[in-house]
Write an enzyme that holds these catalytic residues in place. Structure first.
Site, PDB file in Angstrom:
ATOM      1  N   CYS A 182      36.766  54.165  35.590  1.00  0.00           N
ATOM      2  CA  CYS A 182      37.398  53.081  34.820  1.00  0.00           C
ATOM      3  C   CYS A 182      37.875  53.516  33.437  1.00  0.00           C
ATOM      4  O   CYS A 182      38.547  52.758  32.745  1.00  0.00           O
ATOM      5  CB  CYS A 182      36.458  51.890  34.708  1.00  0.00           C
ATOM      6  SG  CYS A 182      36.191  51.074  36.294  1.00  0.00           S
TER       7      CYS A 182
ATOM      8  N   HIS B  17      38.390  47.345  28.508  1.00  0.00           N
ATOM      9  CA  HIS B  17      38.392  47.429  29.968  1.00  0.00           C
ATOM     10  C   HIS B  17      37.836  46.126  30.565  1.00  0.00           C
ATOM     11  O   HIS B  17      36.783  45.646  30.145  1.00  0.00           O
ATOM     12  CB  HIS B  17      37.539  48.625  30.403  1.00  0.00           C
ATOM     13  CG  HIS B  17      37.292  48.676  31.878  1.00  0.00           C
ATOM     14  ND1 HIS B  17      38.320  48.634  32.795  1.00  0.00           N
ATOM     15  CD2 HIS B  17      36.139  48.730  32.595  1.00  0.00           C
ATOM     16  CE1 HIS B  17      37.806  48.672  34.010  1.00  0.00           C
ATOM     17  NE2 HIS B  17      36.491  48.725  33.916  1.00  0.00           N
TER      18      HIS B  17
ATOM     19  N   ASN C  86      38.359  43.496  38.137  1.00  0.00           N
ATOM     20  CA  ASN C  86      38.326  44.856  37.599  1.00  0.00           C
ATOM     21  C   ASN C  86      39.262  45.743  38.433  1.00  0.00           C
ATOM     22  O   ASN C  86      38.962  46.057  39.579  1.00  0.00           O
ATOM     23  CB  ASN C  86      36.883  45.386  37.650  1.00  0.00           C
ATOM     24  CG  ASN C  86      36.750  46.798  37.102  1.00  0.00           C
ATOM     25  OD1 ASN C  86      37.747  47.482  36.882  1.00  0.00           O
ATOM     26  ND2 ASN C  86      35.521  47.234  36.897  1.00  0.00           N
TER      27      ASN C  86
HETATM   28  N1  COA Z   1      26.896  35.822  44.463  1.00  0.00           N
HETATM   29  C1  COA Z   1      25.791  35.075  44.326  1.00  0.00           C
HETATM   30  N2  COA Z   1      24.593  35.581  43.974  1.00  0.00           N
HETATM   31  C2  COA Z   1      24.522  36.890  43.738  1.00  0.00           C
HETATM   32  C3  COA Z   1      25.634  37.735  43.870  1.00  0.00           C
HETATM   33  C4  COA Z   1      26.865  37.155  44.248  1.00  0.00           C
HETATM   34  N3  COA Z   1      27.982  37.864  44.395  1.00  0.00           N
HETATM   35  N4  COA Z   1      25.267  38.979  43.573  1.00  0.00           N
HETATM   36  C5  COA Z   1      23.963  38.934  43.262  1.00  0.00           C
HETATM   37  N5  COA Z   1      23.510  37.668  43.372  1.00  0.00           N
HETATM   38  C6  COA Z   1      22.170  37.177  43.110  1.00  0.00           C
HETATM   39  C7  COA Z   1      21.128  38.264  43.156  1.00  0.00           C
HETATM   40  O1  COA Z   1      20.665  38.484  44.455  1.00  0.00           O
HETATM   41  C8  COA Z   1      20.057  37.724  42.243  1.00  0.00           C
HETATM   42  O2  COA Z   1      19.284  36.780  42.933  1.00  0.00           O
HETATM   43  P1  COA Z   1      17.706  36.714  42.677  1.00  0.00           P
HETATM   44  O3  COA Z   1      17.551  36.398  41.213  1.00  0.00           O
HETATM   45  O4  COA Z   1      17.276  35.630  43.583  1.00  0.00           O
HETATM   46  O5  COA Z   1      17.180  38.063  43.033  1.00  0.00           O
HETATM   47  C9  COA Z   1      20.843  36.966  41.185  1.00  0.00           C
HETATM   48  O6  COA Z   1      22.127  36.656  41.772  1.00  0.00           O
HETATM   49  C10 COA Z   1      21.057  37.772  39.927  1.00  0.00           C
HETATM   50  O7  COA Z   1      21.540  39.060  40.308  1.00  0.00           O
HETATM   51  P2  COA Z   1      21.812  40.173  39.269  1.00  0.00           P
HETATM   52  O8  COA Z   1      22.199  41.438  39.957  1.00  0.00           O
HETATM   53  O9  COA Z   1      20.682  40.207  38.290  1.00  0.00           O
HETATM   54  O10 COA Z   1      23.065  39.549  38.553  1.00  0.00           O
HETATM   55  P3  COA Z   1      23.712  39.991  37.213  1.00  0.00           P
HETATM   56  O11 COA Z   1      23.607  38.902  36.211  1.00  0.00           O
HETATM   57  O12 COA Z   1      23.273  41.371  36.800  1.00  0.00           O
HETATM   58  O13 COA Z   1      25.233  40.080  37.626  1.00  0.00           O
HETATM   59  C11 COA Z   1      26.894  41.712  38.168  1.00  0.00           C
HETATM   60  C12 COA Z   1      25.623  40.995  38.626  1.00  0.00           C
HETATM   61  C13 COA Z   1      27.305  42.700  39.240  1.00  0.00           C
HETATM   62  C14 COA Z   1      27.985  40.688  37.976  1.00  0.00           C
HETATM   63  C15 COA Z   1      26.589  42.406  36.834  1.00  0.00           C
HETATM   64  O14 COA Z   1      25.410  43.171  36.958  1.00  0.00           O
HETATM   65  C16 COA Z   1      27.687  43.281  36.364  1.00  0.00           C
HETATM   66  O15 COA Z   1      28.763  42.806  36.028  1.00  0.00           O
HETATM   67  N6  COA Z   1      27.453  44.596  36.278  1.00  0.00           N
HETATM   68  C17 COA Z   1      28.428  45.530  35.814  1.00  0.00           C
HETATM   69  C18 COA Z   1      29.465  45.696  36.843  1.00  0.00           C
HETATM   70  C19 COA Z   1      30.619  46.478  36.340  1.00  0.00           C
HETATM   71  O16 COA Z   1      31.146  46.171  35.317  1.00  0.00           O
HETATM   72  N7  COA Z   1      31.020  47.506  37.087  1.00  0.00           N
HETATM   73  C20 COA Z   1      32.126  48.289  36.795  1.00  0.00           C
HETATM   74  C21 COA Z   1      31.883  49.115  35.615  1.00  0.00           C
HETATM   75  S1  COA Z   1      33.353  49.856  35.133  1.00  0.00           S
END
Ligand code: COA
Length: 330
Positions: free
Chosen positions: A116, A256, A286
């Site tokens: 990215c 980004h 993204n």
């Molecule tokens: N829809 C609904 N629920 C979801 C889900 C989805 N797509 N993905 C995960 N969950 C659930 C999980 O299972 C978890 O449930 P639990 O609490 O019962 O275990 C809960 O939602 C929270 O999950 P978590 O992984 O802690 O969510 P988060 O707040 O960290 O958000 C992302 C997840 C992926 C959105 C976040 O971690 C993120 O944006 N990370 C960076 C990603 C990124 O930018 N990548 C590219 C970098 S260049």
């Protein structure tokens, strides 16, 4: 002797027509619009459909839009760089094909992959060539067909990524506009938290790898999130400090588009008002290497000569950095 800086003098973009909304994703994986919107800021993303259409398809369209807008003779282009993590093919640079297809017959080309951060690093490379006076017209395209490496049964990744392309033209400037300074970083431990395991030289594609879905991008969202928030905010502070700038000197933050919360955390760290933060993640998700040029294309009408733009990016690898830039045209 007059100092030569590298300015952006034109912008172009292309996003595929097909729109994949959060509501549509609700029918594919266990998720919902409210969760995706509140956790990421994304409402919809574009997906490139069609047999045999790769990243070059979008890169060519974005480049052609720029060429038409600028009334540029493609034969004047010296170099085409395609910043991408999803090149068309192995062992044949996408940029070379793009250059041929747009009629840049006097140019050479190569791909640049830093996940990215590819476009951000590409800005550094293009600017260095211009500053050295070795080349005068460099087309930098950020393009990714992220959908080609996403498992649409994995809700941790399929909600985030989209396809798109943006192009900018770098030319010499003698008025001090364009790239002013940069602060680029990387850390190899990041490959454990974001990436596709199979398909590279380490683990070539095998039937077994495909059965395990190892050709798709894997992401440990929480770890990536923490690193992205910390590092993108950190380099944004550093680039301001390095240049004795305060938030009042910043006209725009072009960060980004990985997650709205990551962008907001970066803006908050430098106390920047939301009105100065470029944002289009809601429309495209993204798009990896395409996010920064897509921001420029969407905000082009609002940009004014002399505007100070701070670019910031974070990506797989890990790679990250910030660039202090002065816009060159109205
Ligand atoms: N829809 C609904 N629920 C979801 C889900 C989805 N797509 N993905 C995960 N969950 C659930 C999980 O299972 C978890 O449930 P639990 O609490 O019962 O275990 C809960 O939602 C929270 O999950 P978590 O992984 O802690 O969510 P988060 O707040 O960290 O958000 C992302 C997840 C992926 C959105 C976040 O971690 C993120 O944006 N990370 C960076 C990603 C990124 O930018 N990548 C590219 C970098 S260049």
């Amino acid at each position: 002797m007059t100092k030569i800086t590298a300015a952006i003098t034109a912008v172009g973009k292309y996003v595929p027509e097909y729109i994949l909304t959060n509501k549509m994703l609700e029918k594919i994986v266990e998720t919902n619009d409210e969760w995706i919107t509140s956790r990421t800021g994304i409402k919809e993303r574009r997906i490139l459909k069609g047999e045999g259409k790769g990243t070059s398809y979008m890169a060519i369209k974005a480049a052609q839009q720029l060429i038409d807008k600028k009334k540029l003779d493609p034969k004047e282009i010296d170099l085409v760089i395609v910043a991408t993590a999803t090149s068309d093919m192995k062992a044949a640079s996408t940029a070379v094909y793009v250059a041929s297809e747009i009629g840049a017959t006097n140019a050479f080309g190569f791909d640049l992959d830093a996940a990215c951060s590819s476009f951000l690093y590409g800005m550094s490379v293009a600017s260095s060539y211009i500053e050295s006076s070795r080349y005068r017209k460099i087309l930098l395209i950020g393009a990714d067909k992220c959908s080609s490496m996403i498992n649409y049964e994995d809700r941790a990744t399929c909600i985030i990524f989209g396809d798109g392309a943006g192009a900018v033209l770098f030319e010499p400037n003698t008025k001090g506009l364009g790239l002013q300074d940069e602060y680029l970083r990387s850390d190899g431990m990041g490959r454990n938290f974001l990436g596709a395991k199979a398909g590279g030289s380490k683990y070539p594609i095998t039937k077994e790898a495909i059965d395990k879905g190892q050709q798709f991008v894997y992401q440990d969202g929480k770890t990536v999130f923490k690193n992205a928030v910390f590092n993108m905010a950190d380099v944004t502070v550093k680039i301001l400090e390095q240049n004795n700038l305060t938030n009042n000197d910043v006209t725009w933050l072009a960060a980004h588009q990985a997650n709205k919360r990551i962008i907001e955390a970066t803006a908050k760290r430098i106390n920047l008002d939301a009105s100065k933060v470029m944002m289009n993640i809601q429309k495209y998700g993204n798009t990896t290497s395409a996010t920064l040029p897509l921001l420029l294309a969407d905000y082009e009408q609002q940009l004014k000569k002399g505007d100070t733009i701070i670019f910031a990016a974070f990506g797989g690898g890990f790679t990250w950095g910030a660039i202090y830039f002065k816009w060159a045209y109205n």
